[in-house]
Write a protein that holds these residues in place. Structure first.
Motif, PDB file in Angstrom:
ATOM      1  N   GLY A  54      15.581   9.097 -42.493  1.00  0.00           N
ATOM      2  CA  GLY A  54      17.492   7.940 -41.666  1.00  0.00           C
ATOM      3  C   GLY A  54      18.325   8.944 -40.737  1.00  0.00           C
ATOM      4  N   VAL A  55      18.382   8.739 -39.504  1.00  0.00           N
ATOM      5  CA  VAL A  55      18.942  10.067 -38.822  1.00  0.00           C
ATOM      6  C   VAL A  55      20.202   9.412 -38.102  1.00  0.00           C
ATOM      7  CG1 VAL A  55      19.286  11.023 -36.508  1.00  0.00           C
ATOM      8  CG2 VAL A  55      17.262  11.067 -37.117  1.00  0.00           C
ATOM      9  N   GLU A  56      21.159  10.091 -38.663  1.00  0.00           N
ATOM     10  CA  GLU A  56      23.001   9.997 -38.648  1.00  0.00           C
ATOM     11  C   GLU A  56      23.009   9.716 -36.851  1.00  0.00           C
ATOM     12  OE1 GLU A  56      25.391  12.551 -39.720  1.00  0.00           O
ATOM     13  OE2 GLU A  56      27.347  11.427 -39.377  1.00  0.00           O
ATOM     14  N   SER A  57      23.274   8.387 -36.334  1.00  0.00           N
ATOM     15  CA  SER A  57      24.648   7.753 -36.964  1.00  0.00           C
ATOM     16  C   SER A  57      23.633   5.906 -37.545  1.00  0.00           C
ATOM     17  CB  SER A  57      25.991   7.083 -37.045  1.00  0.00           C
ATOM     18  OG  SER A  57      26.192   7.257 -36.189  1.00  0.00           O
ATOM     19  N   ARG A  58      23.129   5.842 -35.631  1.00  0.00           N
ATOM     20  CA  ARG A  58      21.920   4.875 -35.646  1.00  0.00           C
ATOM     21  C   ARG A  58      20.759   4.737 -37.031  1.00  0.00           C
ATOM     22  NH1 ARG A  58      21.715   4.262 -29.729  1.00  0.00           N
ATOM     23  NH2 ARG A  58      23.259   6.105 -29.673  1.00  0.00           N
ATOM     24  N   GLY A  59      19.644   5.760 -36.977  1.00  0.00           N
ATOM     25  CA  GLY A  59      19.041   5.816 -38.237  1.00  0.00           C
ATOM     26  C   GLY A  59      19.187   4.819 -39.047  1.00  0.00           C
ATOM     27  N   TYR A  92      18.866  21.302 -30.919  1.00  0.00           N
ATOM     28  CA  TYR A  92      18.206  19.708 -30.351  1.00  0.00           C
ATOM     29  C   TYR A  92      18.870  20.120 -28.758  1.00  0.00           C
ATOM     30  CZ  TYR A  92      19.944  15.657 -32.711  1.00  0.00           C
ATOM     31  OH  TYR A  92      20.568  15.293 -32.795  1.00  0.00           O
ATOM     32  N   GLY A  93      17.991  19.261 -28.385  1.00  0.00           N
ATOM     33  CA  GLY A  93      18.441  18.856 -26.654  1.00  0.00           C
ATOM     34  C   GLY A  93      18.518  16.753 -26.655  1.00  0.00           C
ATOM     35  N   LEU A  94      18.855  16.258 -26.524  1.00  0.00           N
ATOM     36  CA  LEU A  94      19.028  15.127 -25.963  1.00  0.00           C
ATOM     37  C   LEU A  94      19.497  14.271 -24.845  1.00  0.00           C
ATOM     38  CD1 LEU A  94      21.508  12.224 -27.879  1.00  0.00           C
ATOM     39  CD2 LEU A  94      21.847  14.430 -27.827  1.00  0.00           C
ATOM     40  N   GLU A  95      19.280  12.642 -24.403  1.00  0.00           N
ATOM     41  CA  GLU A  95      19.227  12.412 -23.304  1.00  0.00           C
ATOM     42  C   GLU A  95      20.336  12.951 -22.750  1.00  0.00           C
ATOM     43  OE1 GLU A  95      18.753   8.075 -22.586  1.00  0.00           O
ATOM     44  OE2 GLU A  95      18.580   8.557 -20.882  1.00  0.00           O
ATOM     45  N   TYR A  96      21.330  12.677 -23.554  1.00  0.00           N
ATOM     46  CA  TYR A  96      23.187  13.201 -23.256  1.00  0.00           C
ATOM     47  C   TYR A  96      22.952  13.704 -23.720  1.00  0.00           C
ATOM     48  CZ  TYR A  96      23.273   9.152 -26.613  1.00  0.00           C
ATOM     49  OH  TYR A  96      23.508   8.553 -27.413  1.00  0.00           O
ATOM     50  N   MET A 117      12.955   7.232 -39.668  1.00  0.00           N
ATOM     51  CA  MET A 117      13.280   6.173 -38.399  1.00  0.00           C
ATOM     52  C   MET A 117      14.615   6.468 -37.536  1.00  0.00           C
ATOM     53  SD  MET A 117      14.193   2.917 -39.237  1.00  0.00           S
ATOM     54  CE  MET A 117      14.403   2.358 -38.292  1.00  0.00           C
ATOM     55  N   ASP A 118      14.537   5.556 -36.220  1.00  0.00           N
ATOM     56  CA  ASP A 118      15.473   5.986 -35.578  1.00  0.00           C
ATOM     57  C   ASP A 118      15.972   4.826 -34.431  1.00  0.00           C
ATOM     58  OD1 ASP A 118      18.065   6.916 -34.962  1.00  0.00           O
ATOM     59  OD2 ASP A 118      17.416   9.165 -33.866  1.00  0.00           O
ATOM     60  N   ASP A 119      16.994   4.463 -34.287  1.00  0.00           N
ATOM     61  CA  ASP A 119      16.982   2.902 -33.462  1.00  0.00           C
ATOM     62  C   ASP A 119      16.105   3.099 -32.130  1.00  0.00           C
ATOM     63  OD1 ASP A 119      18.618   4.911 -32.714  1.00  0.00           O
ATOM     64  OD2 ASP A 119      19.992   3.197 -31.968  1.00  0.00           O
ATOM     65  N   VAL A 120      17.040   4.707 -30.968  1.00  0.00           N
ATOM     66  CA  VAL A 120      16.166   4.477 -29.569  1.00  0.00           C
ATOM     67  C   VAL A 120      15.407   6.051 -29.522  1.00  0.00           C
ATOM     68  CG1 VAL A 120      17.203   4.812 -27.519  1.00  0.00           C
ATOM     69  CG2 VAL A 120      18.175   3.822 -28.960  1.00  0.00           C
ATOM     70  N   LEU A 121      14.468   5.954 -28.519  1.00  0.00           N
ATOM     71  CA  LEU A 121      13.624   7.169 -29.185  1.00  0.00           C
ATOM     72  C   LEU A 121      14.008   6.980 -27.283  1.00  0.00           C
ATOM     73  CD1 LEU A 121      11.848   9.513 -29.475  1.00  0.00           C
ATOM     74  CD2 LEU A 121       9.690   7.490 -28.467  1.00  0.00           C
ATOM     75  N   ALA A 122      14.566   8.158 -26.968  1.00  0.00           N
ATOM     76  CA  ALA A 122      14.447   8.738 -25.086  1.00  0.00           C
ATOM     77  C   ALA A 122      13.834  10.128 -24.777  1.00  0.00           C
ATOM     78  CB  ALA A 122      15.827   9.423 -25.166  1.00  0.00           C
ATOM     79  N   THR A 123      14.703  11.021 -24.838  1.00  0.00           N
ATOM     80  CA  THR A 123      13.792  12.628 -24.726  1.00  0.00           C
ATOM     81  C   THR A 123      12.363  12.445 -25.517  1.00  0.00           C
ATOM     82  OG1 THR A 123      15.231  13.845 -25.728  1.00  0.00           O
ATOM     83  CG2 THR A 123      15.504  13.204 -23.464  1.00  0.00           C
ATOM     84  N   GLY A 124      13.077  12.385 -27.114  1.00  0.00           N
ATOM     85  CA  GLY A 124      12.310  13.012 -28.148  1.00  0.00           C
ATOM     86  C   GLY A 124      12.876  13.588 -29.286  1.00  0.00           C
ATOM     87  N   GLY A 125      13.897  14.002 -28.549  1.00  0.00           N
ATOM     88  CA  GLY A 125      14.714  15.713 -29.270  1.00  0.00           C
ATOM     89  C   GLY A 125      15.145  15.036 -30.378  1.00  0.00           C
ATOM     90  N   THR A 126      15.780  14.128 -30.805  1.00  0.00           N
ATOM     91  CA  THR A 126      16.453  14.139 -32.087  1.00  0.00           C
ATOM     92  C   THR A 126      15.190  14.320 -33.127  1.00  0.00           C
ATOM     93  OG1 THR A 126      18.126  12.782 -30.841  1.00  0.00           O
ATOM     94  CG2 THR A 126      17.799  12.550 -33.213  1.00  0.00           C
ATOM     95  N   LEU A 127      13.725  13.387 -32.744  1.00  0.00           N
ATOM     96  CA  LEU A 127      12.829  13.017 -34.086  1.00  0.00           C
ATOM     97  C   LEU A 127      11.988  14.397 -34.179  1.00  0.00           C
ATOM     98  CD1 LEU A 127      11.808   9.213 -33.195  1.00  0.00           C
ATOM     99  CD2 LEU A 127      12.887  10.413 -35.405  1.00  0.00           C
TER     100      LEU A 127
HETATM  101  O1  LIG Z   1      15.608  10.859 -28.519  1.00  0.00           O
HETATM  102  P1  LIG Z   1      16.507  11.456 -27.735  1.00  0.00           P
HETATM  103  O2  LIG Z   1      16.621  12.192 -26.569  1.00  0.00           O
HETATM  104  O3  LIG Z   1      16.716  12.539 -29.130  1.00  0.00           O
HETATM  105  O4  LIG Z   1      17.795  10.816 -28.007  1.00  0.00           O
HETATM  106  C1  LIG Z   1      17.548   9.249 -29.021  1.00  0.00           C
HETATM  107  C2  LIG Z   1      18.994   9.553 -29.832  1.00  0.00           C
HETATM  108  O5  LIG Z   1      20.441   9.577 -29.300  1.00  0.00           O
HETATM  109  C3  LIG Z   1      20.875   8.482 -30.392  1.00  0.00           C
HETATM  110  O6  LIG Z   1      21.609   9.222 -31.065  1.00  0.00           O
HETATM  111  P2  LIG Z   1      22.857   9.742 -30.917  1.00  0.00           P
HETATM  112  O7  LIG Z   1      23.411  12.034 -30.876  1.00  0.00           O
HETATM  113  O8  LIG Z   1      23.889   8.883 -29.416  1.00  0.00           O
HETATM  114  O9  LIG Z   1      23.938   9.543 -32.345  1.00  0.00           O
HETATM  115  P3  LIG Z   1      24.441   7.940 -32.868  1.00  0.00           P
HETATM  116  O10 LIG Z   1      23.651   7.429 -33.947  1.00  0.00           O
HETATM  117  O11 LIG Z   1      25.731   8.957 -34.024  1.00  0.00           O
HETATM  118  O12 LIG Z   1      24.780   7.288 -31.891  1.00  0.00           O
HETATM  119  C4  LIG Z   1      19.462   8.236 -31.151  1.00  0.00           C
HETATM  120  O13 LIG Z   1      20.680   6.961 -31.659  1.00  0.00           O
HETATM  121  C5  LIG Z   1      19.079   8.606 -31.654  1.00  0.00           C
HETATM  122  O14 LIG Z   1      19.489   8.979 -32.056  1.00  0.00           O
END
Ligand SMILES: O=P(O)(O)OC[C@H]1O[C@H](OP(=O)(O)OP(=O)(O)O)[C@H](O)[C@@H]1O
Ligand SMILES: Nc1ncnc2[nH]cnc12
Length: 172
Positions: A54-59, A92-96, A117-127
């Protein structure tokens, strides 16, 4: 039930131009939360895994519910300076924005086969960062699952290009 109805888009958060998908309404509705976990479990069953990362925090929210539902272990990747025995860090970089994640190798079973596992996949940077962290520490990563992919950002393709097999419940 259409789970997207429980993940409303909030324009211009946290930055202008971003349509932010808010998970709060889904978490507040027991039927929607249960359906989300059931569908994530259905996807997870195609992977041969022993632990969920699980990725902090929503994961953490979805990862811990799924770990209990699936009777699997939970491993956590945290934002910097939160883990007392952190051993590996990845920037890493993410969407914002930009961030980094840490894991602590000494408390993860050596034989773990990890499903990210994560809630949202945007750019993929986090995963991609989570995958690197685990692989650099010598662990096996089976793939990744997410609740919602932001389709326009092609995160799934980017994950595949980085050798990560990914499945998602919803695409918006
Ligand atoms: O695909 P990416 O562009 O990497 O974006 C996806 C990530 O962005 C959000 O996390 P965020 O870093 O905002 O943290 P949070 O879970 O603490 O809200 C979301 O929960 C993913 O982890
Ligand atoms: N558009 C978005 N909505 C919610 N979480 C996100 N994480 C990265 N991009 C996101």
């Amino acid at each position: 039930m259409n789970l997207l109805d429980y993940l409303p888009g909030v324009p211009d958060f946290p930055k202008p131009g971003i349509l932010f998908r808010d998970i709060s309404p889904l978490l507040a509705n027991p039927a929607a939360f249960k359906e989300a976990i059931t569908k994530l479990h259905d996807l997870a069953q195609s992977f041969d895994y022993t632990h969920i990362l699980g990725v902090e925090s929503r994961g953490f929210i979805f990862g811990s519910a799924l770990a209990l539902h699936a009777n699997k272990g939970l491993i956590i990747a945290r934002k910097p300076n939160k883990l007392p025995l952190a051993s590996h860090r990845e920037f890493y970089g993410l969407e914002y924005g930009k961030d980094s994640l840490e894991i602590q190798q000494s408390t993860i079973p050596k034989e773990a086969r990890v499903l990210l596992m994560d809630d949202v996949l945007a750019t993929g940077g986090t995963l991609i960062a989570a995958d690197k962290l685990l692989r650099n520490a010598g662990f096996t990563v089976c793939g990744a699952i997410t609740l919602l992919e932001i389709g326009a950002l092609n995160g799934s393709t980017i994950l595949k290009e980085n050798g990560i097999s990914n499945k998602t419940v919803l695409v918006s």
